[in-house]
Motif scaffolding. Structure first.
Motif, PDB file in Angstrom:
ATOM      1  N   VAL A   1     -18.709  34.497   6.361  1.00  0.00           N
ATOM      2  CA  VAL A   1     -19.525  33.748   5.391  1.00  0.00           C
ATOM      3  C   VAL A   1     -18.760  33.567   4.083  1.00  0.00           C
ATOM      4  N   LEU A   2     -18.040  34.593   3.665  1.00  0.00           N
ATOM      5  CA  LEU A   2     -17.240  34.490   2.438  1.00  0.00           C
ATOM      6  C   LEU A   2     -16.152  33.427   2.587  1.00  0.00           C
ATOM      7  N   VAL A   3     -15.480  33.417   3.736  1.00  0.00           N
ATOM      8  CA  VAL A   3     -14.442  32.404   3.976  1.00  0.00           C
ATOM      9  C   VAL A   3     -15.051  30.999   3.984  1.00  0.00           C
ATOM     10  N   PHE A   4     -16.211  30.864   4.610  1.00  0.00           N
ATOM     11  CA  PHE A   4     -16.885  29.561   4.626  1.00  0.00           C
ATOM     12  C   PHE A   4     -17.249  29.109   3.210  1.00  0.00           C
ATOM     13  N   THR A   5     -17.737  30.021   2.385  1.00  0.00           N
ATOM     14  CA  THR A   5     -18.119  29.665   1.012  1.00  0.00           C
ATOM     15  C   THR A   5     -16.914  29.207   0.213  1.00  0.00           C
ATOM     16  N   ARG A   6     -15.794  29.898   0.358  1.00  0.00           N
ATOM     17  CA  ARG A   6     -14.582  29.497  -0.368  1.00  0.00           C
ATOM     18  C   ARG A   6     -14.079  28.152   0.122  1.00  0.00           C
ATOM     19  N   CYS A   7     -14.130  27.947   1.430  1.00  0.00           N
ATOM     20  CA  CYS A   7     -13.692  26.667   1.993  1.00  0.00           C
ATOM     21  C   CYS A   7     -14.594  25.526   1.515  1.00  0.00           C
ATOM     22  N   ALA A   8     -15.894  25.766   1.506  1.00  0.00           N
ATOM     23  CA  ALA A   8     -16.826  24.736   1.035  1.00  0.00           C
ATOM     24  C   ALA A   8     -16.605  24.442  -0.441  1.00  0.00           C
ATOM     25  N   GLN A   9     -16.356  25.475  -1.245  1.00  0.00           N
ATOM     26  CA  GLN A   9     -16.103  25.261  -2.667  1.00  0.00           C
ATOM     27  C   GLN A   9     -14.854  24.414  -2.879  1.00  0.00           C
ATOM     28  N   TYR A  10     -13.833  24.639  -2.074  1.00  0.00           N
ATOM     29  CA  TYR A  10     -12.586  23.869  -2.194  1.00  0.00           C
ATOM     30  C   TYR A  10     -12.819  22.393  -1.885  1.00  0.00           C
ATOM     31  N   HIS A  11     -13.482  22.110  -0.762  1.00  0.00           N
ATOM     32  CA  HIS A  11     -13.703  20.715  -0.377  1.00  0.00           C
ATOM     33  C   HIS A  11     -14.693  20.019  -1.314  1.00  0.00           C
ATOM     34  N   HIS A  12     -15.678  20.738  -1.811  1.00  0.00           N
ATOM     35  CA  HIS A  12     -16.631  20.129  -2.738  1.00  0.00           C
ATOM     36  C   HIS A  12     -15.981  19.858  -4.092  1.00  0.00           C
ATOM     37  N   SER A  13     -15.063  20.705  -4.510  1.00  0.00           N
ATOM     38  CA  SER A  13     -14.343  20.443  -5.755  1.00  0.00           C
ATOM     39  C   SER A  13     -13.471  19.201  -5.623  1.00  0.00           C
ATOM     40  N   ARG A  14     -12.881  19.006  -4.468  1.00  0.00           N
ATOM     41  CA  ARG A  14     -12.106  17.782  -4.239  1.00  0.00           C
ATOM     42  C   ARG A  14     -13.001  16.558  -4.258  1.00  0.00           C
ATOM     43  N   ALA A  15     -14.196  16.668  -3.677  1.00  0.00           N
ATOM     44  CA  ALA A  15     -15.141  15.544  -3.723  1.00  0.00           C
ATOM     45  C   ALA A  15     -15.562  15.252  -5.159  1.00  0.00           C
ATOM     46  N   ARG A  16     -15.746  16.288  -5.969  1.00  0.00           N
ATOM     47  CA  ARG A  16     -16.088  16.070  -7.377  1.00  0.00           C
ATOM     48  C   ARG A  16     -14.959  15.366  -8.104  1.00  0.00           C
ATOM     49  N   ASN A  17     -13.717  15.756  -7.830  1.00  0.00           N
ATOM     50  CA  ASN A  17     -12.585  15.101  -8.478  1.00  0.00           C
ATOM     51  C   ASN A  17     -12.440  13.647  -8.055  1.00  0.00           C
ATOM     52  N   ARG A  18     -12.958  13.303  -6.887  1.00  0.00           N
ATOM     53  CA  ARG A  18     -12.928  11.907  -6.437  1.00  0.00           C
ATOM     54  C   ARG A  18     -14.111  11.101  -6.966  1.00  0.00           C
ATOM     55  N   GLY A  19     -14.974  11.726  -7.758  1.00  0.00           N
ATOM     56  CA  GLY A  19     -16.040  10.991  -8.421  1.00  0.00           C
ATOM     57  C   GLY A  19     -17.422  11.166  -7.848  1.00  0.00           C
ATOM     58  N   TYR A  20     -17.599  12.026  -6.854  1.00  0.00           N
ATOM     59  CA  TYR A  20     -18.919  12.233  -6.246  1.00  0.00           C
ATOM     60  C   TYR A  20     -19.616  13.403  -6.954  1.00  0.00           C
ATOM     61  N   LEU A  21     -20.055  13.125  -8.155  1.00  0.00           N
ATOM     62  CA  LEU A  21     -20.621  14.182  -8.989  1.00  0.00           C
ATOM     63  C   LEU A  21     -22.017  14.566  -8.541  1.00  0.00           C
ATOM     64  N   ARG A  22     -22.818  13.570  -8.142  1.00  0.00           N
ATOM     65  CA  ARG A  22     -24.192  13.872  -7.712  1.00  0.00           C
ATOM     66  C   ARG A  22     -24.192  14.710  -6.449  1.00  0.00           C
ATOM     67  N   PHE A  23     -23.312  14.414  -5.513  1.00  0.00           N
ATOM     68  CA  PHE A  23     -23.221  15.221  -4.289  1.00  0.00           C
ATOM     69  C   PHE A  23     -22.784  16.643  -4.607  1.00  0.00           C
ATOM     70  N   TYR A  24     -21.843  16.790  -5.521  1.00  0.00           N
ATOM     71  CA  TYR A  24     -21.370  18.127  -5.891  1.00  0.00           C
ATOM     72  C   TYR A  24     -22.485  18.945  -6.516  1.00  0.00           C
ATOM     73  N   ARG A  25     -23.259  18.311  -7.402  1.00  0.00           N
ATOM     74  CA  ARG A  25     -24.332  19.043  -8.071  1.00  0.00           C
ATOM     75  C   ARG A  25     -25.484  19.356  -7.125  1.00  0.00           C
ATOM     76  N   SER A  26     -25.781  18.461  -6.195  1.00  0.00           N
ATOM     77  CA  SER A  26     -26.900  18.691  -5.279  1.00  0.00           C
ATOM     78  C   SER A  26     -26.614  19.798  -4.280  1.00  0.00           C
ATOM     79  N   THR A  27     -25.330  20.107  -4.044  1.00  0.00           N
ATOM     80  CA  THR A  27     -24.974  21.152  -3.067  1.00  0.00           C
ATOM     81  C   THR A  27     -24.330  22.371  -3.723  1.00  0.00           C
ATOM     82  N   SER A  28     -24.250  22.395  -5.051  1.00  0.00           N
ATOM     83  CA  SER A  28     -23.562  23.512  -5.711  1.00  0.00           C
ATOM     84  C   SER A  28     -24.261  24.839  -5.463  1.00  0.00           C
TER      85      SER A  28
END
Length: 261
Positions: A108-135
């Motif tokens: 679960v810890l590995v999954f959380t870190r992996c999800a945080q990495y991919h969601h941070s990349r999505a935020r950097n690409r401009g998907y701010l609402r998706f990042y905030r809705s799943t943070s």
């Protein structure tokens, strides 16, 4: 007078050169907005964590089922002592459940870190609402499993009778499953919807909606009365970071499309 005429001549020549450069840019091939948006849309990158969430959900269900079997057959010893000894060896049944729980928590810890990495990349690409809705949603499984570990330690240290100890242990695992599994399923659905839509970044969507709706309200980029200042500042920082990358992408696309025309 001659010097003044030379100055005017130089100024006129510089103005003519500037105008000629501008005319050459204006007379160049025009790029349609549809072609530019199509080029940007091809740059969409999906978030691959939905598969990881499904796999983690399956492993969690399998762990709980196996733990219940071990607790009932090996801890309560319902006539299966030989089978448990052949499978677990010298390891006690409740110890095997605890070892499995620790391994699941690491996953679960590995999954959380992996999800945080991919969601941070999505935020950097401009998907701010998706990042905030799943943070918060992507952090819930780890919080639930950590709370389950604490409850498991309390049960192990309470020195309850074997029967009570086993039933409480099963109850903790079942409660943890009932809370963590819906969170993972809901997270998986949100990520799959995001990947299926393949929407443009938030800034492009706001610009598109503003072009078709002149009377629409302004976007929530600036500060509004009653809004959270920290949230506005964070959103503006995210927008600035995205616009830097967006401008770089537009420059490359403009050069490529101009060369093609």
């Amino acid at each position: 007078m001659e010097s003044g005429g030379a100055i005017y001549t130089q100024a006129g020549s510089s103005v003519d050169m500037t105008r000629s450069e501008e005319d050459s840019l204006v007379d160049g091939p025009l790029i349609s907005a549809d072609a530019l948006h199509a080029a940007i849309r091809r740059e969409f990158h999906s978030v691959p964590t939905s598969c990881h969430a499904i796999l983690l959900s399956v492993l969690h269900v399998a762990y709980v089922v196996l733990s219940v079997c071990v607790a009932v057959l090996c801890v309560l010893k319902l006539g299966q002592e030989e089978a448990c000894a052949s499978i677990l060896g010298s390891v006690r049944g409740d110890s095997a459940v605890v070892f499995g729980k620790a391994a699941l928590w690491v996953l679960v810890l590995v999954f959380t870190r992996c999800a945080q990495y991919h969601h941070s990349r999505a935020r950097n690409r401009g998907y701010l609402r998706f990042y905030r809705s799943t943070s918060t949603l992507k952090q819930l499984p780890l919080a639930v499993h950590s709370a389950g570990n604490v409850m498991l330690l309390v049960v192990m240290a309470a020195r309850l009778p074997v029967d009570v100890h086993t039933y409480v242990l099963i109850g903790v695992l079942a409660l943890e499953l009932l809370v963590a599994l819906p969170c993972l399923i809901y997270y998986t659905v949100k990520v799959m919807i995001f990947n299926t839509k393949r929407a443009a970044p938030d800034v492009s969507q706001e610009e598109h909606s503003h072009n078709f709706n002149v009377a629409s309200l302004p976007t929530e980029t600036g500060f509004r009365e009653g809004s959270c200042l920290e949230e506005v500042v964070e959103k503006q920082a995210d927008l600035i970071e995205y616009l830097k990358q967006h401008n770089s992408l537009l420059s490359r696309r403009l050069l490529n499309l101009t060369a093609q025309h």
